[in-house]
Design a protein around this motif. Sequence first.
Motif, short mmCIF file in Angstrom:
data_model
loop_
_atom_site.label_atom_id
_atom_site.label_comp_id
_atom_site.label_asym_id
_atom_site.label_seq_id
_atom_site.Cartn_x
_atom_site.Cartn_y
_atom_site.Cartn_z
N ARG A 11 0.89 -1.16 0.00
CA ARG A 11 0.00 0.00 0.00
C ARG A 11 0.93 1.21 0.00
NH1 ARG A 11 -4.97 1.45 3.97
NH2 ARG A 11 -6.11 0.40 2.34
N LEU A 12 0.76 2.08 -1.00
CA LEU A 12 1.62 3.25 -1.16
C LEU A 12 0.76 4.50 -1.31
CD1 LEU A 12 4.01 1.75 -3.85
CD2 LEU A 12 4.49 1.97 -1.41
N THR A 13 1.32 5.63 -0.93
CA THR A 13 0.63 6.91 -1.12
C THR A 13 1.50 7.83 -1.94
OG1 THR A 13 1.51 7.81 0.93
CG2 THR A 13 -0.64 6.73 1.06
N GLY A 14 0.86 8.75 -2.64
CA GLY A 14 1.58 9.73 -3.44
C GLY A 14 0.63 10.45 -4.36
N ARG A 15 1.20 11.10 -5.36
CA ARG A 15 0.41 11.86 -6.34
C ARG A 15 0.45 11.11 -7.66
NH1 ARG A 15 -2.06 16.28 -5.87
NH2 ARG A 15 -0.99 16.76 -3.93
N LEU A 16 -0.72 10.87 -8.24
CA LEU A 16 -0.82 10.17 -9.51
C LEU A 16 -0.52 11.12 -10.66
CD1 LEU A 16 -1.77 7.32 -10.67
CD2 LEU A 16 -3.73 8.63 -11.43
N ARG A 17 0.31 10.67 -11.58
CA ARG A 17 0.64 11.43 -12.79
C ARG A 17 0.41 10.54 -14.00
NH1 ARG A 17 1.08 16.28 -10.53
NH2 ARG A 17 2.75 16.45 -9.03
N LEU A 18 -0.28 11.08 -15.00
CA LEU A 18 -0.45 10.38 -16.27
C LEU A 18 0.45 11.06 -17.30
CD1 LEU A 18 -4.33 9.92 -16.40
CD2 LEU A 18 -2.60 8.27 -15.68
N ASN A 19 1.19 10.24 -18.06
CA ASN A 19 2.08 10.83 -19.06
C ASN A 19 1.75 10.35 -20.47
OD1 ASN A 19 3.12 8.28 -19.29
ND2 ASN A 19 5.21 8.81 -18.74
N GLY A 46 -3.20 13.90 -11.12
CA GLY A 46 -2.83 15.06 -10.32
C GLY A 46 -3.30 15.00 -8.88
N CYS A 47 -4.02 13.95 -8.51
CA CYS A 47 -4.57 13.84 -7.15
C CYS A 47 -3.66 13.05 -6.22
CB CYS A 47 -5.92 13.13 -7.20
SG CYS A 47 -7.20 14.04 -8.10
N ALA A 48 -3.78 13.34 -4.93
CA ALA A 48 -3.12 12.53 -3.90
C ALA A 48 -3.94 11.26 -3.74
CB ALA A 48 -3.05 13.30 -2.60
N VAL A 49 -3.28 10.10 -3.88
CA VAL A 49 -3.98 8.82 -3.86
C VAL A 49 -3.29 7.81 -2.95
CG1 VAL A 49 -4.94 9.09 -6.19
CG2 VAL A 49 -2.73 7.97 -5.89
N ILE A 50 -4.02 6.77 -2.65
CA ILE A 50 -3.50 5.57 -2.00
C ILE A 50 -3.71 4.45 -3.01
CG2 ILE A 50 -3.73 3.96 -0.07
CD1 ILE A 50 -5.10 6.29 1.46
N VAL A 51 -2.67 3.64 -3.23
CA VAL A 51 -2.77 2.53 -4.16
C VAL A 51 -2.35 1.24 -3.45
CG1 VAL A 51 -2.37 3.95 -6.21
CG2 VAL A 51 -0.43 2.86 -5.09
N GLU A 52 -2.89 0.14 -3.93
CA GLU A 52 -2.50 -1.18 -3.43
C GLU A 52 -2.27 -2.09 -4.62
OE1 GLU A 52 -5.37 -2.83 -0.76
OE2 GLU A 52 -5.01 -1.30 0.75
N GLY A 53 -1.31 -2.99 -4.45
CA GLY A 53 -1.04 -3.97 -5.49
C GLY A 53 0.26 -4.69 -5.25
N GLU A 54 0.65 -5.51 -6.21
CA GLU A 54 1.88 -6.29 -6.11
C GLU A 54 3.03 -5.51 -6.72
OE1 GLU A 54 2.02 -10.48 -6.94
OE2 GLU A 54 -0.17 -10.55 -6.84
N SER A 62 1.55 -3.63 -9.88
CA SER A 62 0.36 -4.13 -10.56
C SER A 62 -0.83 -3.72 -9.69
CB SER A 62 0.44 -5.65 -10.71
OG SER A 62 -0.72 -6.13 -11.34
N LEU A 63 -1.57 -2.74 -10.14
CA LEU A 63 -2.60 -2.08 -9.35
C LEU A 63 -3.82 -2.98 -9.15
CD1 LEU A 63 -3.26 0.73 -8.10
CD2 LEU A 63 -4.45 1.23 -10.24
N THR A 64 -4.24 -3.11 -7.88
CA THR A 64 -5.48 -3.83 -7.58
C THR A 64 -6.53 -2.91 -6.98
OG1 THR A 64 -4.64 -4.55 -5.44
CG2 THR A 64 -4.36 -6.06 -7.26
N TRP A 65 -6.10 -1.78 -6.40
CA TRP A 65 -7.05 -0.85 -5.79
C TRP A 65 -6.44 0.55 -5.78
CZ3 TRP A 65 -6.86 2.41 -1.55
CH2 TRP A 65 -8.10 2.95 -1.13
N ILE A 66 -7.28 1.58 -5.96
CA ILE A 66 -6.85 2.98 -5.88
C ILE A 66 -7.97 3.79 -5.23
CG2 ILE A 66 -7.67 3.52 -8.21
CD1 ILE A 66 -5.27 5.53 -8.38
N GLY A 67 -7.59 4.76 -4.41
CA GLY A 67 -8.56 5.65 -3.79
C GLY A 67 -7.91 6.99 -3.49
N LEU A 68 -8.72 8.00 -3.28
CA LEU A 68 -8.19 9.33 -2.94
C LEU A 68 -7.64 9.32 -1.51
CD1 LEU A 68 -10.96 11.61 -4.44
CD2 LEU A 68 -8.67 11.19 -5.36
N ALA A 69 -6.49 9.92 -1.33
CA ALA A 69 -5.90 10.04 0.00
C ALA A 69 -6.62 11.14 0.76
CB ALA A 69 -4.41 10.34 -0.10
N GLY A 70 -6.88 10.91 2.02
CA GLY A 70 -7.52 11.91 2.84
C GLY A 70 -8.99 12.12 2.57
N ALA A 71 -9.57 11.24 1.79
CA ALA A 71 -11.01 11.39 1.46
C ALA A 71 -11.85 10.59 2.42
CB ALA A 71 -11.28 10.90 0.04
#
Length: 71
Positions: A11-19, A46-54, A62-71
Motif C-alpha cells: 500500500r503506497l501513497t503519493g500523487r498520480l501522474r499520467l504521461n 494530479g490527485c493525492a492517492v493511495i494505491v494497493e497492489g503487487e 500491478s494495481l489492484t485498488w486505488i482511492g483518494l488520499a484523505g477522502a
Amino acid sequence: MATRGNNAYRRLTGRLRLNGRSAMLETAEEKLIYLTTSDDLADFDGCAVIVEGELSGGDRLSLTWIGLAGA
C-alpha cells in the motif's frame, strides 16, 4: 506484509501522474512507481492517492485498488 509468490503486496501513497502511455505514482520521497492496470485513471490525474497492489522490481506496481488520499 503479505507476499504472493516473489512479489510483495504493498500500500503506497503519493500523487498520480499520467504521461500519455503510463500512470505513475510520485511518492513523498520523489520516487516514481509505474502502475500497471487496464483501468482508466484519468479521474485521479494530479490527485493525492493511495494505491494497493503487487510490487515487482523496484518501480512497478500491478494495481489492484486505488482511492483518494484523505477522502
